[in-house]
Design an enzyme around this catalytic site. Structure first.
Site, short mmCIF file in Angstrom:
data_model
loop_
_atom_site.label_atom_id
_atom_site.label_comp_id
_atom_site.label_asym_id
_atom_site.label_seq_id
_atom_site.Cartn_x
_atom_site.Cartn_y
_atom_site.Cartn_z
N CYS A 1 -5.25 -6.52 2.40
CA CYS A 1 -6.21 -5.77 3.21
C CYS A 1 -7.20 -6.72 3.89
CB CYS A 1 -6.97 -4.78 2.33
SG CYS A 1 -8.25 -3.90 3.22
N CYS B 1 -10.80 -5.52 4.07
CA CYS B 1 -11.54 -5.59 2.80
C CYS B 1 -11.94 -7.03 2.50
CB CYS B 1 -10.68 -5.10 1.63
SG CYS B 1 -9.72 -3.64 1.96
N ASP B 2 -11.03 -7.97 2.72
CA ASP B 2 -11.22 -9.33 2.19
C ASP B 2 -11.44 -10.40 3.25
OD1 ASP B 2 -10.84 -8.26 -0.34
OD2 ASP B 2 -8.68 -8.49 -0.22
#
Ligand code: NDP
Length: 310
Positions: free
Chosen positions: A134, A137-138
């Protein structure tokens, strides 16, 4: 024991749309939100192709809009994960977090799909230490660093573009000699000077001490010009597709070889009367928020018809 007319499992576009329709049909639905509030869409950066948002929209905003719309008509939300179902009885049984038991006349499954991994050993070793599925997200953790994205579809292109906005350099590792993504996404990738596409490459292993520091790749494996290549990277992002979140239901519902729930033609009806499937858990082809929303609407309409026939 909680008795409900209509129980919806999943909080993506399919689940929320089903909830809007079911609550407006006076079915007083209960929606079990699952492990990822808002569903897969919330792992993307911006939604540009959902009608009604001419300037694009942040995925969390869009999902919150849908949730509030369902809430306005009386949907009750339960945070938790469904751990067991029994579709052999009527009403159907659904158990949340191994303790809260629901009996529902109709169940709408909208559990979506989850990211796939390559299945190489080092991917597990470095999960959370440089391996991610992701970018939204990261990606933040890789500012000004070098990363690789695996895959050649729309997701991979979207993630590569997003990461190029944060990182020094982005490699795309594509196993075929071409990208599978839509034309517009391909152009964005190919015109981005920070992205280097490595066509016909596969990842053999990830390397590094305690965290990802590199990847060994093979070019044109099995061909006369096969060659090994090493790239130095700090992050390795998977974007190679998804598998449906349907494991809990397979005992009762007909699924295809990949686990997607089989529905009756273009209806959301499964092989069990009163159980309906909507969104990506039953859709190996389109996997679009707008398509999932449409199928959620169909599932609620069918659930209403079914409940009235009881
Ligand atoms: P896709 O299935 O479209 O693409 C997966 C990619 O990963 C392909 O390039 C595939 O290669 C590659 N791949 C699969 N397995 C492996 C493996 N083991 N090793 C290396 N590469 C592998 O998945 P997406 O998630 O990209 O997209 C799914 C659907 O969602 C599509 O319909 C897409 O259009 C849609 N989507 C739309 C978006 C938008 O409109 N904004 C955004 C994101 C997704 P190969 O081509 O060789 O099979």
């Amino acid at each position: 024991m909680n008795k409900v007319k209509c129980l919806i499992i999943g909080s993506g576009p399919a689940g929320y749309t089903a909830a809007i329709y079911a609550s407006r049909a006076n079915l007083s639905p209960v929606l079990i939100e699952g492990p990822q509030l808002g569903g897969q869409l919330t792992t993307t950066t911006e939604v540009e192709n959902f009608p009604g948002y001419p300037d694009g929209v942040e995925p969390f905003t869009m999902m919150d809009d849908m949730r509030r719309q369902a809430e306005r008509f009386g949907t009750q939300f339960v945070s938790g994960i469904v751990t067991k179902v029994d579709f052999s009885v009527s009403p159907k049984k659904v158990i949340v977090e191994d303790e809260i038991e629901y009996e529902a006349d109709a169940v709408i499954i909208a559990t979506g799909a989850s990211a796939k991994y390559l299945g190489i050993e080092s991917e597990r070793t470095y999960r959370g230490r440089g391996v991610s599925a992701c970018a939204t997200c990261d990606g933040f953790f890789y500012r000004k660093k070098t990363v690789a994205v695996v895959g050649g579809g729309d997701t991979a292109c979207e993630e590569a573009n997003y990461l190029a906005g944060l990182c020094e350099k982005v490699y795309m590792i594509v196993r075929k000699p071409y990208l599978r993504a839509s034309e517009i996404m391909q152009q964005r990738v190919l015109n981005n000077p920070k992205i280097e596409v490595l066509f016909e490459h596969n990842t053999v292993q990830l390397t590094g001490e305690n965290k990802v520091q590199g990847a060994d790749l093979v070019y044109r494996k099995g061909e006369p010009d096969e060659a090994m290549r090493h790239i130095d990277i700090d992050g390795f992002f998977l974007a190679i597709g998804h598998h449906p979140n349907t494991g809990l239901f397979k005992e009762y519902l007909n699924c295809d070889a990949e686990g997607y729930i089989i529905v009756d033609g273009d209806s959301p009806r499964t092989n069990v009367p009163g159980v309906f499937a909507a969104g990506d858990c039953a859709d190996p082809h389109y996997r679009q928020a707008v398509v999932a929303a449409g199928s959620g609407a169909k599932a609620a309409i069918e659930a209403d018809k079914y409940i009235k026939s009881l």
